[in-house]
Scaffold this motif. Structure first.
Motif, PDB file in Angstrom:
ATOM      1  N   LEU A 137      20.385  17.859 -11.844  1.00  0.00           N
ATOM      2  CA  LEU A 137      20.696  18.483 -10.559  1.00  0.00           C
ATOM      3  C   LEU A 137      21.251  17.472  -9.572  1.00  0.00           C
ATOM      4  CD1 LEU A 137      17.564  20.766 -10.057  1.00  0.00           C
ATOM      5  CD2 LEU A 137      19.738  21.274 -11.208  1.00  0.00           C
ATOM      6  N   CYS A 138      22.292  17.888  -8.852  1.00  0.00           N
ATOM      7  CA  CYS A 138      22.930  16.990  -7.899  1.00  0.00           C
ATOM      8  C   CYS A 138      22.850  17.575  -6.491  1.00  0.00           C
ATOM      9  CB  CYS A 138      24.393  16.790  -8.274  1.00  0.00           C
ATOM     10  SG  CYS A 138      24.557  15.925  -9.839  1.00  0.00           S
ATOM     11  N   ASP A 139      22.528  16.731  -5.531  1.00  0.00           N
ATOM     12  CA  ASP A 139      22.382  17.144  -4.133  1.00  0.00           C
ATOM     13  C   ASP A 139      23.672  16.846  -3.378  1.00  0.00           C
ATOM     14  OD1 ASP A 139      21.580  14.571  -4.932  1.00  0.00           O
ATOM     15  OD2 ASP A 139      20.425  14.188  -3.121  1.00  0.00           O
ATOM     16  N   MET A 140      24.533  17.841  -3.293  1.00  0.00           N
ATOM     17  CA  MET A 140      25.873  17.642  -2.733  1.00  0.00           C
ATOM     18  C   MET A 140      25.886  17.801  -1.202  1.00  0.00           C
ATOM     19  SD  MET A 140      27.271  17.152  -5.666  1.00  0.00           S
ATOM     20  CE  MET A 140      28.959  16.921  -5.138  1.00  0.00           C
ATOM     21  N   GLY A 175      18.149  16.517  -6.084  1.00  0.00           N
ATOM     22  CA  GLY A 175      18.459  17.941  -6.209  1.00  0.00           C
ATOM     23  C   GLY A 175      17.438  18.858  -5.556  1.00  0.00           C
ATOM     24  N   TRP A 176      16.223  18.392  -5.380  1.00  0.00           N
ATOM     25  CA  TRP A 176      15.154  19.207  -4.797  1.00  0.00           C
ATOM     26  C   TRP A 176      14.945  18.882  -3.317  1.00  0.00           C
ATOM     27  CZ3 TRP A 176      15.062  16.621  -9.412  1.00  0.00           C
ATOM     28  CH2 TRP A 176      14.957  17.392 -10.565  1.00  0.00           C
ATOM     29  N   ASN A 223       0.861  -1.185   0.000  1.00  0.00           N
ATOM     30  CA  ASN A 223       0.000   0.000   0.000  1.00  0.00           C
ATOM     31  C   ASN A 223       0.900   1.238   0.000  1.00  0.00           C
ATOM     32  OD1 ASN A 223      -2.074   1.789   0.241  1.00  0.00           O
ATOM     33  ND2 ASN A 223      -2.581   1.267   2.358  1.00  0.00           N
ATOM     34  N   VAL A 224       1.567   1.410  -1.139  1.00  0.00           N
ATOM     35  CA  VAL A 224       2.639   2.399  -1.254  1.00  0.00           C
ATOM     36  C   VAL A 224       2.381   3.279  -2.479  1.00  0.00           C
ATOM     37  CG1 VAL A 224       5.132   2.658  -1.696  1.00  0.00           C
ATOM     38  CG2 VAL A 224       4.317   0.788  -0.244  1.00  0.00           C
ATOM     39  N   ALA A 225       2.626   4.586  -2.348  1.00  0.00           N
ATOM     40  CA  ALA A 225       2.534   5.478  -3.504  1.00  0.00           C
ATOM     41  C   ALA A 225       3.891   6.125  -3.756  1.00  0.00           C
ATOM     42  CB  ALA A 225       1.498   6.563  -3.254  1.00  0.00           C
ATOM     43  N   VAL A 226       4.282   6.199  -5.028  1.00  0.00           N
ATOM     44  CA  VAL A 226       5.454   6.976  -5.419  1.00  0.00           C
ATOM     45  C   VAL A 226       4.927   8.202  -6.162  1.00  0.00           C
ATOM     46  CG1 VAL A 226       7.593   7.015  -6.752  1.00  0.00           C
ATOM     47  CG2 VAL A 226       6.857   4.884  -5.658  1.00  0.00           C
ATOM     48  N   LEU A 227       5.294   9.389  -5.689  1.00  0.00           N
ATOM     49  CA  LEU A 227       4.798  10.618  -6.310  1.00  0.00           C
ATOM     50  C   LEU A 227       5.937  11.326  -7.037  1.00  0.00           C
ATOM     51  CD1 LEU A 227       2.918  12.096  -3.201  1.00  0.00           C
ATOM     52  CD2 LEU A 227       2.101  10.357  -4.796  1.00  0.00           C
ATOM     53  N   ASP A 228       5.673  11.766  -8.250  1.00  0.00           N
ATOM     54  CA  ASP A 228       6.683  12.578  -8.934  1.00  0.00           C
ATOM     55  C   ASP A 228       6.035  13.797  -9.561  1.00  0.00           C
ATOM     56  OD1 ASP A 228       9.812  11.950  -9.914  1.00  0.00           O
ATOM     57  OD2 ASP A 228       8.723  13.551 -10.977  1.00  0.00           O
ATOM     58  N   LYS A 229       6.700  14.956  -9.393  1.00  0.00           N
ATOM     59  CA  LYS A 229       6.125  16.193  -9.944  1.00  0.00           C
ATOM     60  C   LYS A 229       6.180  16.196 -11.465  1.00  0.00           C
ATOM     61  CE  LYS A 229      10.276  19.012  -9.236  1.00  0.00           C
ATOM     62  NZ  LYS A 229      10.658  19.861 -10.366  1.00  0.00           N
ATOM     63  N   GLY A 230       7.070  15.428 -12.039  1.00  0.00           N
ATOM     64  CA  GLY A 230       7.163  15.356 -13.500  1.00  0.00           C
ATOM     65  C   GLY A 230       6.892  13.944 -13.958  1.00  0.00           C
ATOM     66  N   TYR A 231       7.860  13.350 -14.640  1.00  0.00           N
ATOM     67  CA  TYR A 231       7.713  11.974 -15.097  1.00  0.00           C
ATOM     68  C   TYR A 231       8.776  11.094 -14.443  1.00  0.00           C
ATOM     69  CZ  TYR A 231      11.441  13.409 -18.337  1.00  0.00           C
ATOM     70  OH  TYR A 231      12.611  13.881 -18.865  1.00  0.00           O
ATOM     71  N   LEU A 232       8.521   9.792 -14.407  1.00  0.00           N
ATOM     72  CA  LEU A 232       9.460   8.858 -13.779  1.00  0.00           C
ATOM     73  C   LEU A 232      10.798   8.919 -14.509  1.00  0.00           C
ATOM     74  CD1 LEU A 232       7.239   5.676 -13.126  1.00  0.00           C
ATOM     75  CD2 LEU A 232       7.567   7.712 -11.695  1.00  0.00           C
ATOM     76  N   GLY A 233      11.872   9.093 -13.751  1.00  0.00           N
ATOM     77  CA  GLY A 233      13.197   9.178 -14.365  1.00  0.00           C
ATOM     78  C   GLY A 233      13.499  10.550 -14.943  1.00  0.00           C
ATOM     79  N   GLY A 234      12.664  11.539 -14.683  1.00  0.00           N
ATOM     80  CA  GLY A 234      12.884  12.884 -15.238  1.00  0.00           C
ATOM     81  C   GLY A 234      13.956  13.669 -14.481  1.00  0.00           C
ATOM     82  N   GLY A 235      14.360  13.189 -13.328  1.00  0.00           N
ATOM     83  CA  GLY A 235      15.428  13.846 -12.566  1.00  0.00           C
ATOM     84  C   GLY A 235      16.769  13.274 -12.968  1.00  0.00           C
ATOM     85  N   GLY A 236      17.669  13.204 -12.000  1.00  0.00           N
ATOM     86  CA  GLY A 236      19.013  12.703 -12.273  1.00  0.00           C
ATOM     87  C   GLY A 236      19.007  11.276 -12.816  1.00  0.00           C
ATOM     88  N   SER A 237      17.997  10.511 -12.458  1.00  0.00           N
ATOM     89  CA  SER A 237      17.994   9.102 -12.862  1.00  0.00           C
ATOM     90  C   SER A 237      17.900   8.897 -14.366  1.00  0.00           C
ATOM     91  CB  SER A 237      16.856   8.363 -12.165  1.00  0.00           C
ATOM     92  OG  SER A 237      17.087   8.353 -10.784  1.00  0.00           O
ATOM     93  N   GLY A 238      17.367   9.862 -15.091  1.00  0.00           N
ATOM     94  CA  GLY A 238      17.308   9.732 -16.542  1.00  0.00           C
ATOM     95  C   GLY A 238      18.355  10.592 -17.233  1.00  0.00           C
ATOM     96  N   ARG A 239      19.254  11.195 -16.455  1.00  0.00           N
ATOM     97  CA  ARG A 239      20.208  12.157 -17.029  1.00  0.00           C
ATOM     98  C   ARG A 239      21.652  11.782 -16.735  1.00  0.00           C
ATOM     99  NH1 ARG A 239      17.560  17.483 -17.433  1.00  0.00           N
ATOM    100  NH2 ARG A 239      15.358  17.085 -17.120  1.00  0.00           N
TER     101      ARG A 239
END
Ligand SMILES: Cc1cc2nc3c(=O)[nH]c(=O)nc-3n(C[C@H](O)[C@H](O)[C@H](O)COP(=O)(O)OP(=O)(O)OC[C@H]3O[C@@H](n4cnc5c(N)ncnc54)[C@H](O)[C@@H]3O)c2cc1C
Ligand SMILES: [Zn+2]
Lengths: 80, 419
Positions: B342-345, B242-243, B62-78
């Motif tokens: 974006l990278c979260d340093m 990054g966010w 019973n888990v939700a994954v929320l993304d403001k854009g699309y899956l992999g649209g952050g660092g994971s697709g870049r």
């Protein structure tokens, strides 16, 4: 390309400068607690908005100064 | 009606080929439920892997994954999709090595071809100082059972025939840290594989759903507000890279994280000639060749904090200059694309995983320029942490409280060039 307004040399290409980062009041080492000191060292606001930050004119007059920069659009204005 | 979800297989390929029947979407869309047992913010490899292991290893679906854009649209697709475990601290080595182990079995586990190619990883030394650090790294690696060794310039030339190992180079190559288990993977496939597998186990994946508020009552998280409605949840995980400081702020938690863009670029495809990953810390550049023949280049993060994902000419100029110092014969190759993520340093170049001072609000952040390789192990460990209410041994050193205690990890020597 981003132009950084050095108060001494005027606007120059960002590549001449070193970004120092967010500013904040440095706690007084004589009275600060360990927690306050570590918060000062490590925590950052990291805003996606206007931020006051320090830059260093590395390949110019070698001055440190403040600018206000929008971290999303990269617009720059003199700190208010 | 219950939809039949088929497995990918040679037979399925043949059947679809013959019948021309369209493939089912890899994952479904749902209405938001008013409450979930676990809400994960961020649909990158970290959020999706956590959701998958929660469902598979602990039966929490019973888990939700929320993304403001699309899956992999952050660092994971870049990212440039480099995997390795030759870190500098024993904590880092053990952690990334478990991730490589999971990556090795991932295609079979997820029923998705993630194209993991274990082709070896070379970090070049251009100075005695870096040779010394590499010996240190090799010894720490070996002590943890990770294959890693310092090799000389001739051996480098044997592994990478195009490379310039002469003394004329601006930064002559003295040797390298050779790490045979390292390699590359197809990053989109990893994201889609986790998404599809989590979907099959009942997890809800919500794209275009931005978290705009986090509700906290009496020091405990109670739910999130989103652009599609409110959700009640006793456990909320911040996996937004990054966010992550912006999302943590919503819960009143401050993080020692600063966001820097990292750029990468890819050339037109050419015949395969480069069979290992090559990294030069001194030249701030790294390169690998994809299965399609493109060369993928990366560098260090941009020199100032920013949330902009625009590419810059400074980057391409610097990149070309550095790449040609290593491999002059690439001079006539054309760049096809350039992009940024974006990278979260963090201050110690190590991630932050586990609980925060707000009960039920967890973080899996601080992945900087090196977090893709950690996706599987971080997902496995965060799922364990959520299911059992405390971080497993493997990630105990990465807690947020290490900064307050002054116990930083110091991975800079192994993580300073992007990836
Ligand atoms: C150019 C480049 C090269 C890299 N190369 C490598 C490499 O070779 N090897 C390696 O290991 N790592 C590499 N990295 C780092 C790696 O890509 C990241 O560390 C990793 O992808 C982080 O994954 P994540 O799931 O934590 O975050 P992300 O994939 O960034 O996902 C975070 C998600 O959160 C979402 N989000 C943000 N705010 C909200 C909100 N308020 N509500 C809902 N959703 C929100 C975003 O839309 C995003 O999809 C590279 C990064 C870049 C940019
Ligand atoms: Zn100046």
């Amino acid at each position: 390309m981003m132009l950084i307004p050095c108060p001494n040399c005027g606007p120059r290409h960002a590549g001449e400068f070193a970004y120092v980062g967010e500013t904040g009041a440095r706690p007084d080492p004589a009275t600060t607690t360990a927690t306050e000191w570590r918060n000062y060292l490590y925590l950052r606001h990291n805003r996606a908005d206007w931020t006051v930050e320090r830059w260093y004119h590395r390949m110019g007059c070698r001055r440190y100064f403040l600018v206000e920069r929008n971290t999303v659009t990269h617009e720059i204005r003199p700190p208010s | 009606m219950r939809e039949r979800r088929s497995r990918y297989s040679g037979l399925a390929l043949l059947r679809h080929g013959i019948t021309g029947r369209p493939w089912q979407p890899a994952w479904r869309s749902h209405d938001l439920r008013p409450s979930y047992e676990v809400v994960i913010i961020g649909g990158g490899v970290h959020g999706l892997a956590t959701a998958y292991y929660l469902a598979r290893n602990h039966g929490i679906t019973n888990v939700a994954v929320l993304d403001k854009g699309y899956l992999g649209g952050g660092g994971s697709g870049r990212n440039t999709a480099i995997l390795r475990s030759n870190y500098l601290t024993p904590e880092g080595v053990a952690f990334y090595d478990r991730s490589l182990e999971l990556y090795a079995g991932l295609a079979a586990d997820l029923n998705f071809n993630v194209m993991f190619s274990r082709r070896g990883h070379l970090t070049l030394a251009h100075s005695d100082a870096s040779l010394r650090t590499m010996r240190w790294r090799a010894e720490v690696n070996k002590a943890s059972g990770v294959d890693s060794d310092v090799i000389d310039a001739h051996e480098v030339k044997r592994l990478v025939p195009r490379i310039d190992v002469t003394d004329e180079a601006r930064y002559p190559i003295l040797g390298a840290l050779h790490h045979p288990p390292g390699g590359i993977v197809r990053h989109d496939a990893v994201v889609w594989g986790y998404a599809r597998a989590a979907d099959r186990l009942g997890v809800h994946l919500h794209q275009d759903t931005e978290v705009t508020g986090i509700d906290v009552a009496h020091g405990r998280v109670t739910g999130v507000r989103t652009t599609r409605g409110d959700i009640a949840a006793p456990v909320v995980l911040n996996a937004t890279a990054g966010w992550s400081t912006l999302v943590a702020d919503l819960a009143g938690v401050r993080l020692p994280v600063q966001t820097f863009p990292l750029q990468a670029a890819v050339t037109e495809p050419v015949q395969p000639f480069l069979s290992t990953v090559v990294v030069s810390g001194s030249l701030h550049v790294y390169v690998s060749q994809t299965a399609r023949g493109e060369l993928v280049f990366g560098a260090s993060v941009d020199p100032f904090a920013s949330y902009s994902t625009r590419g810059s000419l400074e980057f391409t100029e610097g990149l070309a200059d550095h790449v040609l110092q290593l491999m002059p014969s690439l001079a006539r190759l054309r760049l096809l694309r350039q992009w940024a993520g974006l990278c979260d340093m963090t201050p110690d170049f190590a991630p932050i995983m586990g609980h925060t001072e707000v009960e039920g609000f967890l973080v899996d952040v601080g992945w900087g320029t090196y977090g893709f390789k950690a996706g599987p192990v971080a997902g496995e460990a965060m799922a364990d942490c959520i299911a059992h209410g405390r971080p497993p041994e493997l990630i105990a050193p990465f807690g947020l409280e290490r900064f307050a205690r002054g116990r930083l990890l110091g991975e800079k020597g192994a993580a300073a060039v992007g990836h």
